[in-house]
Design a protein around this motif. Structure first.
Motif, PDB file in Angstrom:
ATOM      1  N   HIS A  40       0.802  -1.231   0.000  1.00 29.73           N
ATOM      2  CA  HIS A  40       0.000   0.000   0.000  1.00 29.73           C
ATOM      3  C   HIS A  40       0.836   1.283   0.000  1.00 29.73           C
ATOM      4  N   ALA A  41       2.123   1.169   0.216  1.00 27.29           N
ATOM      5  CA  ALA A  41       2.981   2.361   0.267  1.00 27.29           C
ATOM      6  C   ALA A  41       2.869   3.144  -1.037  1.00 27.29           C
ATOM      7  N   GLY A  42       2.729   4.461  -0.907  1.00 29.09           N
ATOM      8  CA  GLY A  42       2.686   5.330  -2.077  1.00 29.09           C
ATOM      9  C   GLY A  42       1.301   5.566  -2.650  1.00 29.09           C
ATOM     10  N   LYS A  43       0.300   4.812  -2.205  1.00 27.22           N
ATOM     11  CA  LYS A  43      -1.057   5.057  -2.699  1.00 27.22           C
ATOM     12  C   LYS A  43      -1.511   6.422  -2.181  1.00 27.22           C
ATOM     13  N   PRO A  44      -2.242   7.173  -2.992  1.00 24.76           N
ATOM     14  CA  PRO A  44      -2.724   8.474  -2.520  1.00 24.76           C
ATOM     15  C   PRO A  44      -3.639   8.296  -1.297  1.00 24.76           C
ATOM     16  N   HIS A  45      -3.443   9.114  -0.307  1.00 26.47           N
ATOM     17  CA  HIS A  45      -4.321   9.127   0.868  1.00 26.47           C
ATOM     18  C   HIS A  45      -4.219  10.487   1.531  1.00 26.47           C
ATOM     19  N   ARG A  46      -5.218  10.794   2.352  1.00 23.52           N
ATOM     20  CA  ARG A  46      -5.271  12.115   2.983  1.00 23.52           C
ATOM     21  C   ARG A  46      -4.415  12.206   4.228  1.00 23.52           C
ATOM     22  N   GLY A  47      -4.155  11.065   4.832  1.00 22.31           N
ATOM     23  CA  GLY A  47      -3.432  11.068   6.097  1.00 22.31           C
ATOM     24  C   GLY A  47      -1.978  11.455   5.964  1.00 22.31           C
ATOM     25  N   ARG A  48      -1.334  11.525   7.105  1.00 22.99           N
ATOM     26  CA  ARG A  48       0.083  11.868   7.180  1.00 22.99           C
ATOM     27  C   ARG A  48       0.898  10.677   6.702  1.00 22.99           C
ATOM     28  N   VAL A  49       1.946  10.929   5.943  1.00 22.36           N
ATOM     29  CA  VAL A  49       2.850   9.871   5.495  1.00 22.36           C
ATOM     30  C   VAL A  49       3.770   9.540   6.663  1.00 22.36           C
ATOM     31  N   THR A  50       3.744   8.280   7.074  1.00 17.46           N
ATOM     32  CA  THR A  50       4.619   7.866   8.173  1.00 17.46           C
ATOM     33  C   THR A  50       6.037   7.713   7.645  1.00 17.46           C
ATOM     34  N   GLU A  51       6.987   7.696   8.567  1.00 21.96           N
ATOM     35  CA  GLU A  51       8.383   7.517   8.170  1.00 21.96           C
ATOM     36  C   GLU A  51       8.563   6.162   7.504  1.00 21.96           C
ATOM     37  N   GLU A  52       7.840   5.147   7.965  1.00 23.01           N
ATOM     38  CA  GLU A  52       7.934   3.805   7.375  1.00 23.01           C
ATOM     39  C   GLU A  52       7.476   3.820   5.919  1.00 23.01           C
ATOM     40  N   GLU A  53       6.343   4.499   5.637  1.00 26.21           N
ATOM     41  CA  GLU A  53       5.858   4.581   4.261  1.00 26.21           C
ATOM     42  C   GLU A  53       6.856   5.346   3.398  1.00 26.21           C
ATOM     43  N   ALA A  54       7.346   6.476   3.885  1.00 28.09           N
ATOM     44  CA  ALA A  54       8.296   7.288   3.121  1.00 28.09           C
ATOM     45  C   ALA A  54       9.566   6.484   2.831  1.00 28.09           C
ATOM     46  N   ARG A  55      10.065   5.735   3.820  1.00 26.96           N
ATOM     47  CA  ARG A  55      11.273   4.923   3.635  1.00 26.96           C
ATOM     48  C   ARG A  55      11.036   3.860   2.563  1.00 26.96           C
ATOM     49  N   LEU A  56       9.888   3.167   2.620  1.00 22.61           N
ATOM     50  CA  LEU A  56       9.571   2.150   1.618  1.00 22.61           C
ATOM     51  C   LEU A  56       9.521   2.757   0.214  1.00 22.61           C
ATOM     52  N   VAL A  57       8.886   3.912   0.091  1.00 22.59           N
ATOM     53  CA  VAL A  57       8.771   4.565  -1.216  1.00 22.59           C
ATOM     54  C   VAL A  57      10.149   4.946  -1.732  1.00 22.59           C
ATOM     55  N   ARG A  58      10.992   5.521  -0.874  1.00 18.55           N
ATOM     56  CA  ARG A  58      12.345   5.932  -1.309  1.00 18.55           C
ATOM     57  C   ARG A  58      13.194   4.718  -1.691  1.00 18.55           C
ATOM     58  N   GLU A  92       9.517  -0.585  -7.591  1.00 19.78           N
ATOM     59  CA  GLU A  92       8.465  -1.567  -7.273  1.00 19.78           C
ATOM     60  C   GLU A  92       7.149  -0.862  -6.936  1.00 19.78           C
ATOM     61  N   VAL A  93       7.236   0.210  -6.142  1.00 20.64           N
ATOM     62  CA  VAL A  93       6.032   0.967  -5.767  1.00 20.64           C
ATOM     63  C   VAL A  93       5.382   1.553  -7.016  1.00 20.64           C
ATOM     64  N   ASN A  94       6.160   2.184  -7.893  1.00 20.35           N
ATOM     65  CA  ASN A  94       5.611   2.794  -9.101  1.00 20.35           C
ATOM     66  C   ASN A  94       5.023   1.753 -10.055  1.00 20.35           C
ATOM     67  N   LYS A  95       5.637   0.578 -10.142  1.00 18.81           N
ATOM     68  CA  LYS A  95       5.084  -0.482 -10.993  1.00 18.81           C
ATOM     69  C   LYS A  95       3.713  -0.904 -10.471  1.00 18.81           C
ATOM     70  N   ARG A  96       3.612  -1.092  -9.152  1.00 20.50           N
ATOM     71  CA  ARG A  96       2.334  -1.484  -8.549  1.00 20.50           C
ATOM     72  C   ARG A  96       1.281  -0.388  -8.759  1.00 20.50           C
ATOM     73  N   LEU A  97       1.670   0.854  -8.586  1.00 19.62           N
ATOM     74  CA  LEU A  97       0.741   1.967  -8.785  1.00 19.62           C
ATOM     75  C   LEU A  97       0.284   2.032 -10.240  1.00 19.62           C
ATOM     76  N   ALA A  98       1.214   1.879 -11.174  1.00 17.72           N
ATOM     77  CA  ALA A  98       0.876   1.922 -12.607  1.00 17.72           C
ATOM     78  C   ALA A  98      -0.062   0.772 -12.962  1.00 17.72           C
ATOM     79  N   ASP A  99       0.221  -0.428 -12.439  1.00 18.81           N
ATOM     80  CA  ASP A  99      -0.632  -1.593 -12.707  1.00 18.81           C
ATOM     81  C   ASP A  99      -2.054  -1.368 -12.201  1.00 18.81           C
ATOM     82  N   ALA A 100      -2.173  -0.595 -11.115  1.00 13.39           N
ATOM     83  CA  ALA A 100      -3.493  -0.315 -10.541  1.00 13.39           C
ATOM     84  C   ALA A 100      -4.138   0.919 -11.167  1.00 13.39           C
TER      85      ALA A 100
END
Length: 171
Positions: free
Chosen positions: A118-136, A141-149
């Motif tokens: 779920h990391a990187g999916k648009p959402h209104r909440g605050r981005v946690t450090e864990e999500e930001a670290r996964l995205v960076r 991988e995150v962008n491929k999953r987002l593009a596929d969706a």
């Protein structure tokens, strides 16, 4: 080899031609219905008397067990009306206390954006450090999953994305 589908009326078994008008009937309750609502198809002629056959009924719930589930009872309106002996039922129904429907509970599943699925999916909440670290760390991988969706992808050069996910910005 080909296949040919022939539609027939559920009521009469009559073959329905492609140009025939079809009426869809959803059966919500019936003594023989065991697994929830079903739908049937028929011709308009086959169901034209359905309104004439309709009954005036009262559907009531009887709460006779404390903290128990109510019993749902269907009876003719005249039988129900006859239960009111002091004041006519029509008058009782006009002056009776209104019942508010129970508030629908939203059983919204909360997504954990701190996981790779779920990391990187648009959402209104605050981005946690864990999500930001996964995205960076796993941007491809995150962008491929987002593009596929069919969801927008993350661009580290975009100032908004850079700030949201902690990408270094060019000064």
């Amino acid at each position: 080899m080909g296949k040919k589908t022939i539609r027939v009326s559920d009521f009469s078994g009559t073959v329905l031609r492609p140009e025939d008008e079809v009426v869809r009937i959803v059966v919500l309750e019936h003594p023989d219905l065991v697994a929830g609502p079903v739908q049937l198809e028929a011709t308009p002629v086959e169901v034209e008397s359905i309104d004439d056959a309709a009954l005036d009924v009262a559907v009531v719930e009887v709460y006779d067990q404390p903290d128990g589930e109510p019993r749902r009872v269907v009876l003719t309106a005249s039988e129900f009306d006859a239960m009111a002996t002091d004041t006519p039922m029509a008058q009782l129904l006009k002056t009776a206390e209104r019942v508010r429907p129970p508030k629908a509970r939203k059983s919204v599943e909360r997504l954990d954006y701190g996981t790779i699925e779920h990391a990187g999916k648009p959402h209104r909440g605050r981005v946690t450090e864990e999500e930001a670290r996964l995205v960076r760390e796993q941007l491809d991988e995150v962008n491929k999953r987002l593009a596929d969706a069919g969801i927008r992808q993350i661009d580290p050069a975009d100032p908004e994305h850079a700030a949201r996910y902690g990408f270094p910005t060019a000064s």
